[in-house]
Design an enzyme around this catalytic site. Structure first.
Site, short mmCIF file in Angstrom:
data_model
loop_
_atom_site.label_atom_id
_atom_site.label_comp_id
_atom_site.label_asym_id
_atom_site.label_seq_id
_atom_site.Cartn_x
_atom_site.Cartn_y
_atom_site.Cartn_z
N LYS A 146 44.92 35.22 44.40
CA LYS A 146 44.04 35.06 45.56
C LYS A 146 42.61 34.67 45.11
CE LYS A 146 42.08 35.07 49.64
NZ LYS A 146 41.91 36.30 50.63
N LYS A 168 32.15 37.93 46.01
CA LYS A 168 32.94 39.16 45.34
C LYS A 168 34.22 38.48 44.92
CE LYS A 168 35.64 41.11 47.69
NZ LYS A 168 37.19 41.04 47.85
N SER A 215 41.58 41.50 49.15
CA SER A 215 41.14 40.73 48.07
C SER A 215 40.51 41.83 47.12
CB SER A 215 40.34 39.59 48.48
OG SER A 215 40.63 38.75 49.11
#
Length: 287
Positions: A161, A230, A86
């Site tokens: 994502k 994050k 990711s």
């Protein structure tokens, strides 16, 4: 994911900074351990990275500060780097341009589904990049995922994502607030989750996380709170870069960041509910 690749007949060469993790992966899958990144680049037509963030991907691909062991030191022209981490889409596009100058193509192919879907090869995979490289690598991806979504050019998979994880993160804390309010009103948290799952309030967290990881107090879904924060930062970065108004995403990032600061590092993302429990002075347990 390595087990699935090996089980499909692919020869897998694996590497990890943690020798113990590498040994476990090789024992479980039959993969061969590699002592260096450059050796992987030399011997592999396609290289898959699955790392905590785009900075780590850049470091192993180019070497730290452009020196030392790296994938690029071994990658041949017409090979493909598939980043299934990711990562930031902006950083992915920058890395892809760097690799293209050396004749190496890049795909971003992040996944969704967690540990369980990785184990049974039913991950959702979001793929960005050139049609030619996607066609070449699709058989690899199909050994690990059930649904392969072609999202567009390089970086689009990582954008998708991050935005998906924002929606997931917002759903989890919305459900946590609702279940806590219900519990303080006198309702049984387990019954509340059951009602949500039979009603329009259902989401992925109510279906797959509350009973198994939260009300059980296990907090061990396999995806960390630090990584969720994050990914939320990346989602907000995507919104800001496109000029899209995203006040709820900004608020969600702030709430998760506050929880991360209060709870400390190294926790599973489902443990974020403990922060809301602390605020409410109520622990969610089934009656």
């Amino acid at each position: 994911m390595v087990r699935r690749l090996s089980g499909a007949g692919y020869r897998v060469l694996a590497h990890d900074l943690d020798p113990g993790a590498l040994e476990r992966a090789c024992e479980a899958s039959g993969a061969e351990a590699s002592s260096s990144l450059s050796a992987i680049g030399r011997r592999c037509e396609a290289v898959i990275t699955m790392l905590p963030d785009g900075g780590a991907v850049r470091a192993v691909t180019l070497g730290r500060n452009g020196t030392g062991d790296s994938l690029l030191a071994g990658l041949s022209r017409d090979s493909v780097l598939i980043d299934m981490s990711s990562s930031s889409p902006v950083g992915t596009r920058d890395l892809g341009a760097h690799l293209a100058g050396r004749g190496v193509d890049m795909l971003d192919a992040p996944v969704s589904g967690g540990v369980r879907k990785a184990e049974d090869a039913t991950l959702s995979i979001m793929v960005g990049g050139s049609a030619r490289s996607i066609a070449r690598c699709k058989p690899l991806l199909e050994t690990m995922g059930k649904q392969i979504f072609l999202t567009g050019p390089l970086g689009s998979g990582h954008a998708m994502k991050a935005l998906n994880n924002y929606v997931s993160a917002a759903g989890l804390i919305a459900a946590a607030e609702a279940v806590l309010a219900a519990a303080r009103f006198g309702l049984d948290p387990g019954s509340v989750v059951d009602v949500l799952n039979a009603s329009t309030g259902m989401n992925n967290s109510t279906l797959n996380k509350f009973h198994r990881f939260i009300l059980s107090r296990a907090f061990d879904s396999g995806f960390s709170l630090d990584l969720m924060v994050k990914d939320l930062r990346t989602a907000v970065e995507v919104a800001r870069s496109t000029g899209s108004p995203a006040p709820l995403a900004e608020a969600c990032l702030g709430a998760w960041s506050d929880a991360q600061a209060a709870l400390g590092p190294g926790l599973d993302h489902t443990a974020v509910v403990r922060y809301w429990e602390d605020l409410a002075g109520t622990e969610l347990v089934k009656k």
